[in-house]
Write an enzyme that holds these catalytic residues in place. Sequence first.
Site, PDB file in Angstrom:
ATOM      1  N   ASP A  11       0.871  -1.184   0.000  1.00  0.00           N
ATOM      2  CA  ASP A  11       0.000   0.000   0.000  1.00  0.00           C
ATOM      3  C   ASP A  11       0.904   1.229   0.000  1.00  0.00           C
ATOM      4  O   ASP A  11       2.125   1.116   0.202  1.00  0.00           O
ATOM      5  CB  ASP A  11      -0.881   0.001   1.266  1.00  0.00           C
ATOM      6  N   SER A  12       0.293   2.402  -0.181  1.00  0.00           N
ATOM      7  CA  SER A  12       1.063   3.643  -0.116  1.00  0.00           C
ATOM      8  C   SER A  12       1.525   3.941   1.311  1.00  0.00           C
ATOM      9  O   SER A  12       2.338   4.829   1.512  1.00  0.00           O
ATOM     10  CB  SER A  12       0.201   4.806  -0.596  1.00  0.00           C
ATOM     11  N   CYS A  74      -4.330  -1.459  -1.750  1.00  0.00           N
ATOM     12  CA  CYS A  74      -4.451  -0.024  -1.996  1.00  0.00           C
ATOM     13  C   CYS A  74      -5.426   0.157  -3.155  1.00  0.00           C
ATOM     14  O   CYS A  74      -5.206  -0.393  -4.241  1.00  0.00           O
ATOM     15  CB  CYS A  74      -3.082   0.531  -2.366  1.00  0.00           C
ATOM     16  N   GLU A 154      -2.643   8.648   8.138  1.00  0.00           N
ATOM     17  CA  GLU A 154      -1.247   8.192   8.121  1.00  0.00           C
ATOM     18  C   GLU A 154      -0.496   8.752   9.332  1.00  0.00           C
ATOM     19  O   GLU A 154       0.396   8.114   9.868  1.00  0.00           O
ATOM     20  CB  GLU A 154      -0.594   8.658   6.806  1.00  0.00           C
ATOM     21  N   CYS A 190     -10.942   3.326   0.073  1.00  0.00           N
ATOM     22  CA  CYS A 190      -9.526   3.602   0.330  1.00  0.00           C
ATOM     23  C   CYS A 190      -9.173   2.794   1.568  1.00  0.00           C
ATOM     24  O   CYS A 190      -9.915   2.842   2.569  1.00  0.00           O
ATOM     25  CB  CYS A 190      -9.310   5.092   0.587  1.00  0.00           C
ATOM     26  N   HIS A 192      -7.067   3.168   3.787  1.00  0.00           N
ATOM     27  CA  HIS A 192      -6.795   3.954   5.002  1.00  0.00           C
ATOM     28  C   HIS A 192      -8.083   4.206   5.804  1.00  0.00           C
ATOM     29  O   HIS A 192      -8.024   4.380   7.023  1.00  0.00           O
ATOM     30  CB  HIS A 192      -6.180   5.310   4.638  1.00  0.00           C
TER      31      HIS A 192
HETATM   32  N1  DGL Z   1      -4.677   3.429   0.915  1.00  0.00           N
HETATM   33  C1  DGL Z   1      -4.694   3.827  -0.444  1.00  0.00           C
HETATM   34  C2  DGL Z   1      -6.000   3.564  -1.128  1.00  0.00           C
HETATM   35  O1  DGL Z   1      -6.628   2.589  -0.774  1.00  0.00           O
HETATM   36  C3  DGL Z   1      -3.998   5.052  -0.880  1.00  0.00           C
HETATM   37  C4  DGL Z   1      -4.249   6.322  -0.213  1.00  0.00           C
HETATM   38  C5  DGL Z   1      -3.250   7.357  -0.715  1.00  0.00           C
HETATM   39  O2  DGL Z   1      -2.052   7.109  -0.591  1.00  0.00           O
HETATM   40  O3  DGL Z   1      -3.696   8.398  -1.208  1.00  0.00           O
HETATM   41  O4  DGL Z   1      -6.409   4.256  -2.038  1.00  0.00           O
END
Ligand code: DGL
Length: 297
Positions: A11-12, A74, A154, A190, A192
């Site tokens: 993931d990011s 992600c 984050e 997302c 996150h």
């Molecule tokens: N967690 C990621 C997603 O599901 C990326 C969020 C990001 O880095 O902008 O989209």
Amino acid sequence: MADTRPIGFFDSGVGGLTVLREAQLRLPGESTIYLGDSARHPYGTRSDEEVVHFASELAEALIDEGVKVIVIACNTATAVALPALRTRYPETPFIGVIRPGAAAAALSTRNGRIGVLATAATVRSGAYFTAIKDENPALHIVQVAASELVPLIEQGEHGSAALRSAVAQALLPLTSIDPSQRVDTLLLGCTHFPFAREAFASCFGDTVAIVDSATAAAGTLREVLAVNQLEAPGSSRGTAADAGHAGHTAPEHVAVTPTHRLLTTGDTAQFRQLAVSLFGSERAVETIEQYKVPARG
Ligand code: DGL
């Protein structure tokens, strides 16, 4: 044939840990390696080219670690880079989070109206719109971009007033409309966002079902391991096509202790703190230095 190689996740940043947790709950015999690109998050406000480039680097790092399958934990990377990754690395099965999340949301709605909250890049890709329409063309979809929530999550702002207020603001396109037109299902598009599930729930009360792609993708992962005969010893439950007679049900006596590694391109202490808050127990975090590049290139 039992397969003891680990499952790779990327993931990011910390968001994909929500997918990892669901996968570990469902597949306790499997080893895992998670790679979070916290040094270069967020992905959701980047160009498609950058996301494909970063996602390819992470996939390659996991392939070098000997993973048997990669979960793109992600939504942004799934929406933008999944076809490129499958083409570039044909030997490795890739599982994205968009299709499983879309299927879960389509099954959840009763009034036919689904809200999708995702990053700007995911919304721009139209991946959720297409995937939900593939499930049921009659469904009405309202997509809302909320990339601004990612850096807050984050940074560990899960229960903070700042996050609650940002969530309430982001949801305005869904909460400020006539009640007869409101969605009854909110898809957290997302990885996150499940960290802030309570903040989302408090904006709607119990009138809206909150679905996340993390849970749905973990179910798909189990299926993919089974049909590809990639399960760790002791994990197999057989498949609809093969109840175990073809030999991929592990012998009971094979004892394996799964191993779990967490790697980040960013700050290990901050990553560790978020992992502990999610898993509820101590987690060691390793650093992966080669991707320590400026956050904006
Ligand atoms: N967690 C990621 C997603 O599901 C990326 C969020 C990001 O880095 O902008 O989209």
